[in-house]
Design a protein around this motif. Structure first.
Motif, PDB file in Angstrom:
ATOM      1  N   GLY A  87       2.499   9.206  -6.802  1.00 41.84           N
ATOM      2  CA  GLY A  87       1.875  10.415  -7.212  1.00 41.84           C
ATOM      3  C   GLY A  87       0.903  10.204  -8.493  1.00 41.84           C
ATOM      4  O   GLY A  87       0.961  11.305  -9.087  1.00 41.84           O
ATOM      5  N   GLY A  88       0.481   8.962  -8.753  1.00 42.03           N
ATOM      6  CA  GLY A  88      -0.591   8.847  -9.654  1.00 42.03           C
ATOM      7  C   GLY A  88       0.215   8.756 -11.056  1.00 42.03           C
ATOM      8  O   GLY A  88      -0.650   8.899 -12.175  1.00 42.03           O
ATOM      9  N   ASP A  89       1.266   8.189 -11.402  1.00 39.78           N
ATOM     10  CA  ASP A  89       2.183   8.064 -12.479  1.00 39.78           C
ATOM     11  C   ASP A  89       1.592   6.827 -13.269  1.00 39.78           C
ATOM     12  O   ASP A  89       2.119   6.424 -14.441  1.00 39.78           O
ATOM     13  N   GLU A  90       0.976   5.784 -12.478  1.00 38.12           N
ATOM     14  CA  GLU A  90       0.483   4.589 -13.117  1.00 38.12           C
ATOM     15  C   GLU A  90       1.435   3.701 -13.338  1.00 38.12           C
ATOM     16  O   GLU A  90       1.443   2.704 -13.867  1.00 38.12           O
ATOM     17  N   ASN A  91       2.629   3.898 -12.865  1.00 39.94           N
ATOM     18  CA  ASN A  91       3.750   2.824 -12.957  1.00 39.94           C
ATOM     19  C   ASN A  91       3.569   1.998 -11.665  1.00 39.94           C
ATOM     20  O   ASN A  91       4.405   2.144 -10.542  1.00 39.94           O
ATOM     21  N   PHE A  92       2.466   1.013 -11.775  1.00 40.79           N
ATOM     22  CA  PHE A  92       2.257   0.153 -10.392  1.00 40.79           C
ATOM     23  C   PHE A  92       3.329  -0.795 -10.200  1.00 40.79           C
ATOM     24  O   PHE A  92       3.393  -1.780 -11.074  1.00 40.79           O
ATOM     25  N   LEU A  93       3.934  -0.905  -9.127  1.00 39.51           N
ATOM     26  CA  LEU A  93       4.880  -1.999  -8.597  1.00 39.51           C
ATOM     27  C   LEU A  93       3.820  -3.058  -7.784  1.00 39.51           C
ATOM     28  O   LEU A  93       2.940  -2.459  -7.165  1.00 39.51           O
ATOM     29  N   LEU A  94       4.698  -4.071  -7.563  1.00 35.49           N
ATOM     30  CA  LEU A  94       3.776  -5.237  -6.811  1.00 35.49           C
ATOM     31  C   LEU A  94       4.548  -5.372  -5.372  1.00 35.49           C
ATOM     32  O   LEU A  94       5.736  -5.333  -5.409  1.00 35.49           O
ATOM     33  N   TYR A  95       3.681  -5.599  -4.331  1.00 34.07           N
ATOM     34  CA  TYR A  95       4.262  -5.623  -3.067  1.00 34.07           C
ATOM     35  C   TYR A  95       3.561  -6.896  -2.332  1.00 34.07           C
ATOM     36  O   TYR A  95       2.520  -6.915  -2.742  1.00 34.07           O
ATOM     37  N   GLY A  96       4.255  -7.367  -1.597  1.00 34.58           N
ATOM     38  CA  GLY A  96       3.749  -8.413  -0.881  1.00 34.58           C
ATOM     39  C   GLY A  96       3.988  -8.482   0.613  1.00 34.58           C
ATOM     40  O   GLY A  96       5.157  -7.909   1.249  1.00 34.58           O
ATOM     41  N   ILE A  97       2.883  -8.856   1.505  1.00 34.16           N
ATOM     42  CA  ILE A  97       3.145  -8.903   3.238  1.00 34.16           C
ATOM     43  C   ILE A  97       2.989 -10.318   3.557  1.00 34.16           C
ATOM     44  O   ILE A  97       2.125 -10.870   3.294  1.00 34.16           O
ATOM     45  N   ASN A  98       4.230 -10.766   4.130  1.00 25.52           N
ATOM     46  CA  ASN A  98       3.867 -12.249   4.461  1.00 25.52           C
ATOM     47  C   ASN A  98       3.303 -12.099   5.918  1.00 25.52           C
ATOM     48  O   ASN A  98       3.625 -11.271   6.944  1.00 25.52           O
TER      49      ASN A  98
END
Length: 653
Positions: A87-98
């Protein structure tokens, strides 16, 4: 060919602010895969296709509410990664797709955490270094992420540093920390221990124009973009062993901007200087041949978005300015340039307008690099000035330690299409033009920084560009602040204002900045005013539009994201409350699922539907009716729907 703005077709809002058909194209490091962003069920997701069959694309993510806005390949090309907040809180998490299995993993499974990429390698391809502030929101601890297993291993616990740098072996080499003077100290890191004394330092005057730009892969050279002992920042190479420095490139008018570096060795092969336009200069002869080839084939500006490790294939973005942006696959060995996609084909044939770089003189002798776009049909002789004065929007950039640049600008095109001249000014404090220009803005919020904008307005009136009684001011973040300042400090200059996520009270702004900005807070105090001193607090209050809200006599439209971590919702709430208390009309639009600016196209389109009808009533341009634009959005009209034509009738949904 249209001859007047009135007969030019209206460019639909969604053609400019809706989802692109494709965007952010990349090639995997091994050259086997293409990737890009494209809508899936109306939301931007990541797509991939074999490099030899670009038409066989498939979506590999399933974002449903918030668009994915950037992605990148793992060094070993086994996975695609992206960051996403809530929602725009700028708490960016990292995701990965194999890529092989399609499995998606949350690589940083923490709450209220913002990830940083500290280092990646051309030789250690199955690991990356990350910074995570899950232990202490102020400081990012360095972790090693194993891309194969997903395991995170703590490398260094951060006790107060603003950032770190690593070399190609993923060994931490440097830590950065703000010093008492407001500059930066640079410390060597050995065996994950930070040295007690810095090996390099900057004073405050160089803090925004000097930074390390990375090591060569063998660690023998450290590059700097460096303004110490000079005005504009030069590209410097420092011998890691001896400390000896040599100048690679410099320019009198602008800082050295981007560089092209060998994907494997990390050696700088070309550099860019962006004064009025971005210009590339090659150091490596073969890179020079490639840049010359691209220049001969493409009109307007271009940039290299992605390269294979063997440097044989480049993904090249092209901005022809008066046509929709296109992306190409450049095979350097074969000498071929193949179309990849056009981002916004709906703009083909639309009356897009050229942008004119201009230099405007401030009242005290500074040169303000600026950009002007004119309404279609208003400049029959093509000299960059309208045949007669037209209504104008002064569009102010955010930051303020940022800049406007030359190139396709959806806001410029939208406003010009509606019948306005659009002027964007790099006022003092803007970046890219040397440290003297930035530092001329120190402690000048609402003062000389604002004077520069007024000088630009006077220029536009004096040069017969703008009608004096039909000039609006508009912008986001600092540009929103400038809008509020324009309507409060100089209430007779502008006919109306559009403020997007702009601070109204600089004292409360500094109290509510995100915790991870704490290592940099001295910079804000030095450049804006220190609220911990009597003089600084008085300066901040004097520069805050909130305290002069009763001076507003012209219409104001405000847009705000409820989750904004930089400029809290309270900044907009405060001035709306003050205006209501003074009996001054205001229109206030709140987005509960947005932060600092609007990421969801539905919300952007909704805001522009309101803004263009607001401006049309105020300074007389054209507008596409509001219609159903608000229905797919989260827009809440907190105040003043009655002040915008068609808004009350189309609320709800």
């Amino acid at each position: 060919m249209t001859t007047t703005a009135e007969t030019a077709p209206l460019i639909p809002r969604d053609a400019l602010f809706g989802n692109p058909v494709r965007a952010a194209g990349q090639i995997s490091p091994d050259g086997k895969w293409l990737s890009w962003l494209a809508p899936k069920d109306g939301v931007l997701n990541i797509w991939v296709a074999p490099a030899n069959d670009p038409d066989a694309g498939r979506a590999i993510t399933s974002a449903t509410d918030r668009p994915i806005r950037q992605h990148f390949w793992s060094p070993d090309a086994s996975s695609v990664m992206y960051i996403q907040d809530k929602g725009g809180d700028e708490n960016f998490l990292l995701y990965g797709i194999n890529i092989a299995t399609g499995a998606e993993t949350t690589l940083t499974p923490f709450e209220k955490t913002r990830v940083q990429i500290v280092g990646a390698s051309s030789t250690i391809k199955d690991k990356v270094l990350l910074g995570l502030n899950n232990r202490d929101p102020r400081f990012h601890d360095v972790h090693m992420l194993d891309l194969t297993t997903g395991k995170l291993t703590l490398v260094l616990e951060n006790s107060g540093y603003a950032g770190f740098m690593a070399d190609d072996t993923l060994t931490l080499r440097m830590a950065l920390r703000q010093n008492a003077a407001g500059g930066t100290d640079y410390f060597r890191v050995t065996d994950n221990v930070v040295a007690a004394e810095p090996f390099e330092s900057t004073a405050m005057e160089d803090a925004l124009t000097t930074s390390p730009a990375g090591y060569t892969s063998d660690g023998s050279t450290l590059y700097w973009i460096d303004s110490r002992g000079r005005n504009t920042a030069a590209l410097i190479a420092q011998d890691s062993a001896s400390g000896e420095k040599r100048i690679i490139a410099e320019d009198d008018k602008a800082d050295i901007g981007g560089t092209l570096r060998d994907p494997v060795t990390g050696v700088v092969e070309a550099y860019a200087v962006n004064y009025l336009k971005n210009e590339w200069t090659a150091i490596d002869p073969e890179i020079g041949v490639s840049l010359d080839f691209l220049k001969s084939k493409l009109e307007g500006q271009f940039g290299i978005a992605s390269r294979t490790d063997d440097d044989s294939i480049w993904i090249v973005g092209n901005d022809p300015l008066v046509k929709p942006a296109a992306t190409y696959i450049y095979d350097r060995k074969a000498g071929t340039l193949t179309p990849f996609y056009t981002s916004r084909p709906a703009l083909e044939g639309a009356p897009l307008q050229p942008m004119y770089p201009i230099e405007i003189a401030s009242r005290d002798g500074l040169t303000l690099p600026s950009y002007l776009t004119l309404p279609p049909g208003s400049d029959t002789d093509g000299d960059g000035r309208p045949d007669k004065p037209v209504p104008m929007v002064l569009l102010v950039h955010g930051g303020p330690w940022a800049r406007d640049g030359y190139g396709f600008n959806a806001n410029h095109q939208m406003l010009a299409n509606r019948g306005y001249a659009v002027l964007s000014v790099n006022f003092r404090g803007s970046t890219g033009f040397g440290k003297d220009f930035i530092n001329a803005g120190n402690l000048q919020w609402g003062l000389k920084m604002h004077d520069d904008l007024i000088d630009a307005v006077e220029f536009a009136i004096g040069d017969f560009i703008a009608q004096p009684d039909k000039i609006a001011i508009m912008g986001g973040s600092y540009g929103g602040y400038a809008t509020l300042a324009g309507l409060t400090f100089t209430p007779d200059i502008f006919a109306c204002g559009v403020d997007i996520v702009g601070p109204s009270n600089l004292e409360t702004l500094l109290k509510t900045i995100p915790p991870y900005w704490e290592p940099l807070v001295k910079q804000f105090h030095t450049r804006m005013g220190d609220p911990n001193t009597e003089e600084g607090l008085a300066m901040l209050k004097a520069a805050s539009p909130l305290y002069k809200a009763d001076k507003i006599v012209k219409p104001l439209l405000i847009g705000q994201g409820a989750n904004d971590p930089r400029v809290a919702q309270a900044e907009s709430d405060q001035i709306v409350t003050a205006m209501k208390s003074a009996g001054i009309p205001v229109t206030y639009v709140l987005y509960p699922d947005e932060g600092h600016g609007f990421a969801r196209p539905e919300n952007n389109i909704a805001f522009y539907a309101i803004a263009e009808n607001f401006l049309a009533a105020c300074i007389g341009g054209r507008a596409e009716p509001v219609g159903d634009a608000l229905k797919p959005s989260s827009a809440q009209i907190v105040e003043g729907a009655e002040h915008v034509k068609g808004l009350e009738a189309n609320l709800g949904g």
